[in-house]
Design an enzyme around this catalytic site. Structure first.
Site: not given
Ligand code: YSA
Length: 330
Positions: A151, A172, A198, A212, A255, A297
């Site tokens: 990112w 994000h 970004r 997003q 995650v 998520a």
């Protein structure tokens, strides 16, 4: 007055009439019950001889009918003239009223929100200027972690007021997950649409400023199967038909396991979202017991969904300011 003179004076009066009121006055003058010229003539017929009655009766009645019919026509003409003054002439070419309309990205956001609301997801908002902690650290991306390079970040010169923390334009919508989990107990399911930034090269599928929609479902037995089911339902409803979808294993530090989801458009796969099962380190960071609570998520790219839905080949068109492009969605 004899019949002939009555007829002549009637036609003169009618010719001079300018309004419906004038016609009404003429009607009273000739056909009025008390003193109308025709009424008086008709009334006097009874005093004539039988011979004269036979001639005058039909003539007087004929004239009365003629007068009634002329008055009706003229009254109608004046009536429609006065209505024309206040109604629209449908034979005139129309003037198109210039109304605004919803931007296609807002429309797509509304559609996405509507679908998730119907699945009982709550809508949550988050800040665009974010603390380094929420954008990175709390998502298991500490300083110097190589994943930060995923990112490219716009940093702000100003620091946060209270703790002198570094600030950035969020890269994000995932920081909203942390903010929400810090203040809420599971189970819950939320979505959070918003703008992200970004510092990266722009091309047909990448913008520096885009949107997003973050999603998070947390519960005691939430699994990858739940994720696949919810996303499958969402995609079907959003596109209104089956679309070709591919789940790819991927890496996001927050995650485990992580996936990316692609949709096939014109024989090419387009990446539309990152997702996964919330990492236990993230859960521990917000004081959730990972042995009890699990959650999935995801973060989807709004522009990419709009591109697929409306068959748009270049994301830059959304921000081009070209009204010809925008007006197509009117
Ligand atoms: C992953 C796991 C989670 O548990 C929750 C969220 C995520 C997503 C993660 N936060 C993220 O940002 N992943 S991503 O960098 O791959 O971006 C997600 C989606 O945003 C992409 O799939 C793509 O659809 C869109 N996107 C990314 N960069 C973009 C872009 N859209 C337009 N322009 C760009 N530059």
């Amino acid at each position: 007055m004899d019949l002939e003179s009555v007829k002549r004076s009637f036609y003169k009066d009618v010719e001079r009439a300018n309004t419906g009121d004038d016609i009404e006055k003429i009607r009273i003058a000739y056909l009025g019950r008390e003193k109308g010229h025709i009424t008086l003539i008709l009334r006097s017929i009874k005093d004539l001889s039988l011979e004269e009655k036979r001639v005058m009766g039909p003539l007087a009645n004929e004239l009365r009918q003629e007068i009634e019919s002329i008055l009706r026509i003229r009254q109608g003409e004046f009536h429609s003239l006065s209505r024309e003054a206040t109604t629209i002439d449908i034979t005139m070419p129309g003037e198109k009223a210039s109304l605004g309309h919803i931007h296609p990205l807002t429309q797509v956001e509304n559609d996405i929100q509507g679908i998730f609301k119907s699945l009982n997801f709550a809508f949550i908002d988050g800040p665009e200027i974010e603390k380094e902690h929420y954008n990175f650290d709390a998502l298991n991306i500490p300083l110097h972690h190589p994943a930060r390079d995923m990112w490219d970040t716009f940093w702000l010169k100003t620091k946060s007021a209270n703790r002198n923390e570094r600030l950035l334009l969020r890269t994000h919508t995932s920081p909203v997950q942390i903010r929400y989990m810090e203040t809420h107990k599971p189970p819950f399911q939320i979505i959070s649409p918003g703008r992200v930034f970004r510092f990266e090269a722009i091309d047909a599928t990448h913008e520096i400023n885009f949107h997003q929609v973050e999603g998070l479902m947390m519960g005691k037995s939430v699994s990858v199967a739940n994720f696949k089911y919810v996303i499958g339902l969402f995609l079907k409803q959003f596109f209104g038909k089956e679309v070709e979808v591919r789940f790819r294993p991927s890496y996001f530090p927050f995650v485990e396991p992580g996936f990316e989801i692609d949709i096939k458009i014109k024989n090419k796969w387009l990446e539309v979202m990152g997702a996964g099962m919330v990492h236990r380190k993230v859960l521990e960071g917000v004081n959730y017991d990972p042995e009890i609570w699990q959650g999935f998520a995801f973060g989807l790219g709004l522009e990419r969904f709009a591109m697929i839905k409306y068959n748009i080949h270049d994301v830059r068109l959304f921000y081009s300011g070209d009204m010809r492009f925008i007006h197509q969605f009117n």
